[in-house]
Design a protein around this motif. Structure first.
Motif, short mmCIF file in Angstrom:
data_model
loop_
_atom_site.label_atom_id
_atom_site.label_comp_id
_atom_site.label_asym_id
_atom_site.label_seq_id
_atom_site.Cartn_x
_atom_site.Cartn_y
_atom_site.Cartn_z
N CYS A 251 48.07 28.82 49.17
CA CYS A 251 47.72 30.33 49.33
C CYS A 251 46.81 30.40 48.07
N GLU A 252 46.45 31.60 47.94
CA GLU A 252 45.35 32.16 46.98
C GLU A 252 46.14 33.27 46.37
N ALA A 253 47.03 32.90 45.23
CA ALA A 253 48.04 33.86 44.88
C ALA A 253 47.02 34.77 43.67
N SER A 254 47.75 35.71 43.92
CA SER A 254 47.28 36.90 42.41
C SER A 254 47.79 36.09 41.19
N ILE A 255 47.23 36.43 40.03
CA ILE A 255 47.81 36.18 38.87
C ILE A 255 49.15 36.61 38.64
N THR A 256 49.42 37.82 39.07
CA THR A 256 50.86 38.55 39.04
C THR A 256 51.71 37.58 39.82
N ALA A 257 51.51 37.41 41.12
CA ALA A 257 52.22 36.34 41.97
C ALA A 257 52.50 34.83 41.57
N GLN A 258 51.70 34.41 40.54
CA GLN A 258 51.88 32.88 40.34
C GLN A 258 53.17 32.46 39.81
N PRO A 259 53.71 33.21 38.99
CA PRO A 259 54.86 32.74 38.41
C PRO A 259 56.11 32.87 39.54
N PHE A 260 56.07 33.52 40.85
CA PHE A 260 56.92 33.59 41.82
C PHE A 260 56.86 32.18 42.37
N PHE A 261 55.51 32.00 42.87
CA PHE A 261 55.11 30.52 43.63
C PHE A 261 55.61 29.32 42.82
N GLU A 262 55.22 29.46 41.53
CA GLU A 262 55.64 28.17 40.73
C GLU A 262 57.18 28.13 41.01
N ARG A 263 58.03 29.45 40.98
CA ARG A 263 59.44 28.99 40.92
C ARG A 263 60.03 28.58 42.34
N MET A 264 59.06 28.95 43.29
CA MET A 264 59.30 28.38 44.86
C MET A 264 58.75 27.03 45.03
N GLY A 265 58.19 26.25 43.94
CA GLY A 265 57.68 24.99 44.32
C GLY A 265 56.50 24.67 44.35
N PHE A 266 55.48 25.75 44.39
CA PHE A 266 54.06 25.54 44.47
C PHE A 266 53.45 25.06 43.05
N LEU B 68 37.00 35.41 43.77
CA LEU B 68 36.68 35.81 45.14
C LEU B 68 35.79 37.11 44.86
N GLU B 69 34.62 37.20 45.72
CA GLU B 69 34.00 38.35 45.89
C GLU B 69 34.63 39.35 46.89
N ARG B 70 34.75 40.29 46.42
CA ARG B 70 35.22 41.51 47.55
C ARG B 70 34.74 42.81 47.17
N ARG B 71 33.44 43.14 48.04
CA ARG B 71 33.06 44.20 48.17
C ARG B 71 32.24 44.52 46.96
N GLY B 72 31.70 43.45 46.39
CA GLY B 72 30.76 43.32 45.08
C GLY B 72 31.55 43.19 43.83
N GLU B 73 33.01 43.19 43.97
CA GLU B 73 33.76 42.88 42.64
C GLU B 73 34.47 41.54 42.70
N GLN B 74 34.35 40.81 41.66
CA GLN B 74 34.94 39.56 41.49
C GLN B 74 36.70 39.87 41.19
N VAL B 75 37.35 38.98 42.03
CA VAL B 75 38.88 39.10 41.76
C VAL B 75 39.23 37.70 41.48
N GLN B 76 40.16 37.39 40.45
CA GLN B 76 40.56 36.26 40.06
C GLN B 76 41.91 35.71 40.97
N VAL B 77 42.08 34.55 41.47
CA VAL B 77 43.17 34.20 42.22
C VAL B 77 43.42 32.83 41.54
N ILE B 78 44.55 32.33 42.17
CA ILE B 78 44.99 30.99 41.58
C ILE B 78 45.48 30.39 43.08
N VAL B 79 44.47 29.42 43.30
CA VAL B 79 44.98 28.41 44.53
C VAL B 79 46.12 27.39 44.14
N MET B 80 47.22 27.65 45.16
CA MET B 80 48.43 27.06 44.91
C MET B 80 48.87 26.31 46.26
N GLU B 81 49.71 25.26 46.12
CA GLU B 81 50.04 24.28 47.01
C GLU B 81 51.56 24.08 46.89
#
Length: 153
Positions: A114-129, A137-150
């Protein structure tokens, strides 16, 4: 709590949960401009209905109340994963993730990502990611930071 596939007529409620959760929970990590492009105030029903016909998300329900939802793509990509802002920390996300992992296993998928939000990163880490990289990522001219997790089963 019941976890099941989306049903006809539930798209608007899912969009509202997505929109409200992004604007209430993610505001600690993202600017107002980032939130506005991530979860715009305008509900584009045809776009969301089309998406959910394609992705058939799981929904977590308490009676008729939507607690959360999650999408799992054919390749193991978790497209959207959200828990209602008033029900975070109550096990809804964990239950949804367990169902996603079980569904992935039944499809023969050994990897989720997934491409997790900074906010969701701790949840995904607890789930083993694990974190693979941070990306903008660019969305409608705005840069949004995400964390690629596996996650690998």
């Amino acid at each position: 709590m019941e976890i099941r596939k989306i049903r006809s007529g539930e798209t608007g409620n899912i969009w509202r949960l997505f929109h409200d959760t992004v604007h209430r929970i993610n505001q600690a990590d993202y600017s107002a401009g980032e939130l506005a492009v991530w979860a715009p105030d305008e509900y584009d029903e045809p776009r969301w209905v089309s998406r959910f016909i394609r992705t058939r998300p799981l929904v977590a329900m308490d009676g008729k109340f939507l607690l959360g939802f999650a999408e799992l793509g054919d390749d193991g990509r978790i497209g959207l994963f959200y828990v209602h802002h008033a029900h975070q920390g109550e096990g809804v996300g964990r239950a949804l993730m367990q169902r996603l992992k079980a569904e992935a296993a039944s499809r023969g998928l050994s990897r989720l990502y997934c491409e997790a939000s900074i906010t969701a990163q701790p949840f995904f880490e607890r789930m083993g990611f694990v974190c693979l990289e941070q990306r903008e990522l660019e969305r409608r001219g705005e840069q949004v930071q995400v964390i690629v997790m596996e996650y690998k089963a």
